[in-house]
Scaffold this active site. Structure first.
Site, PDB file in Angstrom:
ATOM      1  N   GLN A   1     -29.594 -14.954  -4.112  1.00  7.67           N
ATOM      2  CA  GLN A   1     -29.544 -16.412  -4.237  1.00  7.67           C
ATOM      3  C   GLN A   1     -30.904 -17.002  -3.915  1.00  7.67           C
ATOM      4  O   GLN A   1     -31.667 -16.452  -3.128  1.00  7.67           O
ATOM      5  CB  GLN A   1     -28.471 -17.009  -3.328  1.00  7.67           C
TER       6      GLN A   1
ATOM      7  N   THR B   1     -27.828 -16.532  -7.983  1.00  6.37           N
ATOM      8  CA  THR B   1     -28.253 -17.908  -8.311  1.00  6.37           C
ATOM      9  C   THR B   1     -29.774 -18.028  -8.359  1.00  6.37           C
ATOM     10  O   THR B   1     -30.503 -17.258  -7.724  1.00  6.37           O
ATOM     11  CB  THR B   1     -27.733 -18.921  -7.261  1.00  6.37           C
ATOM     12  N   ARG B   2     -30.225 -19.033  -9.121  1.00  2.00           N
ATOM     13  CA  ARG B   2     -31.616 -19.469  -9.141  1.00  2.00           C
ATOM     14  C   ARG B   2     -31.588 -20.991  -9.279  1.00  2.00           C
ATOM     15  O   ARG B   2     -30.555 -21.585  -9.639  1.00  2.00           O
ATOM     16  CB  ARG B   2     -32.386 -18.863 -10.329  1.00  2.00           C
TER      17      ARG B   2
ATOM     18  N   ARG C   1     -40.541  -4.667  -6.819  1.00  2.00           N
ATOM     19  CA  ARG C   1     -41.091  -6.023  -6.820  1.00  2.00           C
ATOM     20  C   ARG C   1     -42.238  -6.184  -5.829  1.00  2.00           C
ATOM     21  O   ARG C   1     -42.869  -7.238  -5.769  1.00  2.00           O
ATOM     22  CB  ARG C   1     -39.990  -7.029  -6.437  1.00  2.00           C
TER      23      ARG C   1
ATOM     24  N   TYR D   1     -45.852  -7.471  -6.535  1.00  2.00           N
ATOM     25  CA  TYR D   1     -45.961  -8.926  -6.717  1.00  2.00           C
ATOM     26  C   TYR D   1     -45.735  -9.647  -5.388  1.00  2.00           C
ATOM     27  O   TYR D   1     -46.561 -10.441  -4.946  1.00  2.00           O
ATOM     28  CB  TYR D   1     -44.930  -9.351  -7.756  1.00  2.00           C
TER      29      TYR D   1
ATOM     30  N   SER E   1     -36.176 -17.592 -20.923  1.00  2.00           N
ATOM     31  CA  SER E   1     -36.693 -17.226 -22.248  1.00  2.00           C
ATOM     32  C   SER E   1     -35.778 -16.195 -22.910  1.00  2.00           C
ATOM     33  O   SER E   1     -35.459 -16.312 -24.095  1.00  2.00           O
ATOM     34  CB  SER E   1     -38.127 -16.709 -22.136  1.00  2.00           C
TER      35      SER E   1
HETATM   36  P1  NAD Z   1     -48.137 -16.413 -16.917  1.00  2.00           P
HETATM   37  O1  NAD Z   1     -48.037 -14.935 -16.965  1.00  2.00           O
HETATM   38  O2  NAD Z   1     -47.762 -17.179 -18.146  1.00  2.00           O
HETATM   39  O3  NAD Z   1     -49.601 -16.857 -16.494  1.00  2.00           O
HETATM   40  C1  NAD Z   1     -50.473 -16.068 -15.724  1.00  2.00           C
HETATM   41  C2  NAD Z   1     -51.841 -16.105 -16.369  1.00  2.00           C
HETATM   42  O4  NAD Z   1     -52.742 -15.334 -15.573  1.00  2.00           O
HETATM   43  C3  NAD Z   1     -51.852 -15.486 -17.767  1.00  2.00           C
HETATM   44  O5  NAD Z   1     -52.544 -16.327 -18.650  1.00  2.00           O
HETATM   45  C4  NAD Z   1     -52.586 -14.154 -17.569  1.00  2.00           C
HETATM   46  O6  NAD Z   1     -53.250 -13.719 -18.736  1.00  2.00           O
HETATM   47  C5  NAD Z   1     -53.524 -14.504 -16.435  1.00  2.00           C
HETATM   48  N1  NAD Z   1     -53.975 -13.353 -15.653  1.00  2.00           N
HETATM   49  C6  NAD Z   1     -53.225 -12.341 -15.170  1.00  2.00           C
HETATM   50  N2  NAD Z   1     -54.000 -11.476 -14.486  1.00  2.00           N
HETATM   51  C7  NAD Z   1     -55.274 -11.973 -14.535  1.00  2.00           C
HETATM   52  C8  NAD Z   1     -56.516 -11.539 -14.027  1.00  2.00           C
HETATM   53  N3  NAD Z   1     -56.628 -10.405 -13.308  1.00  2.00           N
HETATM   54  N4  NAD Z   1     -57.619 -12.282 -14.279  1.00  2.00           N
HETATM   55  C9  NAD Z   1     -57.536 -13.422 -15.013  1.00  2.00           C
HETATM   56  N5  NAD Z   1     -56.365 -13.886 -15.524  1.00  2.00           N
HETATM   57  C10 NAD Z   1     -55.248 -13.166 -15.281  1.00  2.00           C
HETATM   58  O7  NAD Z   1     -47.259 -16.902 -15.674  1.00  2.00           O
HETATM   59  P2  NAD Z   1     -46.888 -18.362 -15.167  1.00  2.00           P
HETATM   60  O8  NAD Z   1     -45.432 -18.440 -15.159  1.00  2.00           O
HETATM   61  O9  NAD Z   1     -47.678 -19.396 -15.878  1.00  2.00           O
HETATM   62  O10 NAD Z   1     -47.367 -18.260 -13.655  1.00  2.00           O
HETATM   63  C11 NAD Z   1     -48.570 -18.848 -13.195  1.00  2.00           C
HETATM   64  C12 NAD Z   1     -48.695 -18.629 -11.696  1.00  2.00           C
HETATM   65  O11 NAD Z   1     -47.602 -19.252 -11.031  1.00  2.00           O
HETATM   66  C13 NAD Z   1     -48.682 -17.156 -11.289  1.00  2.00           C
HETATM   67  O12 NAD Z   1     -49.613 -16.961 -10.254  1.00  2.00           O
HETATM   68  C14 NAD Z   1     -47.292 -16.943 -10.796  1.00  2.00           C
HETATM   69  O13 NAD Z   1     -47.229 -15.923  -9.830  1.00  2.00           O
HETATM   70  C15 NAD Z   1     -46.951 -18.304 -10.215  1.00  2.00           C
HETATM   71  N6  NAD Z   1     -45.507 -18.529 -10.218  1.00  2.00           N
HETATM   72  C16 NAD Z   1     -44.840 -18.779 -11.366  1.00  2.00           C
HETATM   73  C17 NAD Z   1     -43.448 -18.944 -11.342  1.00  2.00           C
HETATM   74  C18 NAD Z   1     -42.654 -19.253 -12.581  1.00  2.00           C
HETATM   75  O14 NAD Z   1     -41.435 -19.350 -12.506  1.00  2.00           O
HETATM   76  N7  NAD Z   1     -43.232 -19.414 -13.740  1.00  2.00           N
HETATM   77  C19 NAD Z   1     -42.765 -18.858 -10.125  1.00  2.00           C
HETATM   78  C20 NAD Z   1     -43.488 -18.570  -8.977  1.00  2.00           C
HETATM   79  C21 NAD Z   1     -44.854 -18.416  -9.030  1.00  2.00           C
HETATM   80  N1  UDP Z   2     -31.532 -11.992 -15.610  1.00  2.00           N
HETATM   81  C1  UDP Z   2     -30.423 -11.778 -16.395  1.00  2.00           C
HETATM   82  N2  UDP Z   2     -30.618 -11.503 -17.722  1.00  2.00           N
HETATM   83  C2  UDP Z   2     -31.842 -11.465 -18.294  1.00  2.00           C
HETATM   84  C3  UDP Z   2     -32.980 -11.701 -17.482  1.00  2.00           C
HETATM   85  C4  UDP Z   2     -32.774 -11.955 -16.134  1.00  2.00           C
HETATM   86  O1  UDP Z   2     -29.288 -11.823 -15.929  1.00  2.00           O
HETATM   87  O2  UDP Z   2     -31.924 -11.222 -19.512  1.00  2.00           O
HETATM   88  C5  UDP Z   2     -31.333 -12.315 -14.179  1.00  2.00           C
HETATM   89  C6  UDP Z   2     -32.167 -11.497 -13.214  1.00  2.00           C
HETATM   90  O3  UDP Z   2     -31.519 -10.293 -12.875  1.00  2.00           O
HETATM   91  C7  UDP Z   2     -32.274 -12.447 -12.035  1.00  2.00           C
HETATM   92  C8  UDP Z   2     -32.286 -13.835 -12.671  1.00  2.00           C
HETATM   93  O4  UDP Z   2     -31.733 -13.662 -13.978  1.00  2.00           O
HETATM   94  O5  UDP Z   2     -31.130 -12.352 -11.219  1.00  2.00           O
HETATM   95  C9  UDP Z   2     -33.668 -14.444 -12.790  1.00  2.00           C
HETATM   96  O6  UDP Z   2     -34.524 -13.501 -13.392  1.00  2.00           O
HETATM   97  P1  UDP Z   2     -36.048 -13.806 -13.734  1.00  2.00           P
HETATM   98  O7  UDP Z   2     -36.667 -12.511 -14.131  1.00  2.00           O
HETATM   99  O8  UDP Z   2     -36.139 -14.936 -14.692  1.00  2.00           O
HETATM  100  O9  UDP Z   2     -36.675 -14.357 -12.385  1.00  2.00           O
HETATM  101  P2  UDP Z   2     -36.697 -13.831 -10.873  1.00  2.00           P
HETATM  102  O10 UDP Z   2     -35.700 -12.725 -10.695  1.00  2.00           O
HETATM  103  O11 UDP Z   2     -38.087 -13.383 -10.648  1.00  2.00           O
HETATM  104  O12 UDP Z   2     -36.326 -15.037 -10.112  1.00  2.00           O
END
Ligand code: NAD
Ligand code: UDP
Ligand code: UDP
Length: 325
Positions: free
Chosen positions: A286, A220-221, A152, A155, A199
């Site tokens: 968690q 947990t989340r 991880r 990221y 999803s």
């Molecule tokens: P997502 O993957 O749907 O959206 C990310 C977008 O960035 C995509 O459209 C992708 O094509 C674009 N992208 C990736 N690399 C790129 C690059 N080098 N140049 C231009 N575009 C690029 O993800 P999301 O869930 O919509 O997340 C959006 C932002 O929020 C991200 O920065 C992510 O780290 C942050 N975030 C999201 C979550 C969540 O739960 N969804 C949680 C924490 C942080």
């Molecule tokens: N997870 C799971 N089944 C799945 C996908 C994810 O049990 O099919 C778990 C995963 O191991 C994590 C939590 O759900 O503990 C959230 O995963 P996600 O990838 O959505 O987000 P993140 O771990 O980045 O918070």
């Protein structure tokens, strides 16, 4: 050749959304257009899709540019929301070097742009900066517990370095910055194959396939519905310049992954069985945001309960599953 000088002709706020074709970004573009902004969506379509923004294309104040933020970008804008970065583990681990480049080079380029045009800039950071947290719930003052060399890390460390860059550009160049630490967010337009838990579970339930719980499901989340998240991001951008964050944004209602699986089964009325799979490496045990700062400084609190948000997400994924069996 010297870079172009900033210019301003328009009376509307010109807002750049990087990652604007992604899940959160597309909802944000929509909200900004509704608010009367002139929106430039920049995306390389790595995880985002044109389908996410198809309904916006053609609106006079919406523009799309295919561009990778790891390369410089010269445009004239007033505000920048920097969301470009794959967010799901399967996507950000697909090309981990590119993931770090996107966070770090992308931040440098967008901060360089903000510096040149004197734009305000917001960074979509993440709860992953806390890693596998030893403080619960997570407060902004906690420095985190992150593995620098794990799966991880591309990221987590990329996002941590981006935060560092934001605060150094703020201190060194007086760039007006905002850092949002986003916790798990869900809703329509999540990528159906991105492997994220919400999803995955919904698509599995709708297809009648086994629901895959990683580990024993006791981790947990805390899940925030996308409309609430977009509301928070817009509020943060509008907050006074001396409010830089970092600020936690998320829904503090914490649940186990097993409870989420059961809720999805109930709401979809699916007969899918729950199966266990191996827990991925470095999976946080968690996670729950402490959102006292967001409540106080942004007057924000998420209002969508898990059941209501899941129903909307399920309706969306139903259309996806039916159109792409
Ligand atoms: P997502 O993957 O749907 O959206 C990310 C977008 O960035 C995509 O459209 C992708 O094509 C674009 N992208 C990736 N690399 C790129 C690059 N080098 N140049 C231009 N575009 C690029 O993800 P999301 O869930 O919509 O997340 C959006 C932002 O929020 C991200 O920065 C992510 O780290 C942050 N975030 C999201 C979550 C969540 O739960 N969804 C949680 C924490 C942080
Ligand atoms: N997870 C799971 N089944 C799945 C996908 C994810 O049990 O099919 C778990 C995963 O191991 C994590 C939590 O759900 O503990 C959230 O995963 P996600 O990838 O959505 O987000 P993140 O771990 O980045 O918070
Ligand atoms: N940059 C950009 N758009 C701009 C201004 C700068 O993409 O409008 C990029 C530029 O390529 C540079 C980076 O942002 O590499 C950092 O810019 P900064 O001015 O901070 O540093 P320098 O140009 O001195 O490297």
């Amino acid at each position: 050749m010297s870079p172009p000088k900033p210019r301003r002709y328009s009376v509307r706020s010109r807002v750049l959304v990087t990652g604007g074709a992604g899940f959160i970004g597309s909802h944000l573009c929509e909200r900004l257009l509704q608010a009367g902004c002139d929106v430039l969506c920049v995306d390389n379509f790595f995880t985002g899709t044109k389908d996410n923004i198809a309904h916006l294309v053609g609106q006079p104040h919406f523009e799309v540019l295919r561009h990778d933020v790891t390369f410089p970008l010269y445009v004239e804008v007033d505000e920048i929301y920097n969301l470009a970065c794959p967010a799901a583990p399967v996507h950000y681990q697909f090309d981990p070097v590119q993931t770090t480049k996107t966070s770090v080079h992308g931040a440098i380029n967008m901060l360089g742009l903000a510096k040149r045009v004197k734009a305000k800039i917001l960074q979509a950071s993440t709860s992953e900066v806390y890693g596998d947290p030893q403080v619960h719930p997570q407060v902004e003052s906690y420095w985190g517990h992150v593995n620098p060399i794990g799966l991880r890390s591309c990221y987590d460390e990329g996002k941590r370095c981006a935060e560092t860059l934001f605060f150094d550009y703020h201190r060194q160049h007086k760039v007006r910055v905002k850092v949002a630490r986003i916790f798990n967010t869900y809703g329509p337009r999540m990528h159906p194959n991105d492997g994220r838990v919400v999803s995955n579970f919904i698509v599995q339930a709708l297809k009648g396939e086994p629901i895959t719980i990683y580990g024993d499901g006791s981790q947990t989340r805390s899940f925030c519905y996308v409309d609430d998240m977009v509301d928070a991001l817009v509020r943060l951008m509008g907050a006074p310049d001396d409010f830089t964050g970092p600020v936690n944004l998320g829904n503090p209602a914490e649940c186990t992954i097993r409870a989420l699986a059961e809720e999805v089964l109930r709401l979809t009325r699916s007969r899918s069985k729950i199966v266990r799979r191996k827990l991925p490496g470095d999976d946080p045990r968690q996670r729950q945001p402490d959102i006292a700062l967001a409540r106080k400084s942004l007057g924000w609190t998420p209002s969508t309960r898990l059941e209501a948000g899941l129903k909307k997400a399920i309706a969306y994924f139903r259309t996806q599953v039916e159109s792409r069996p």
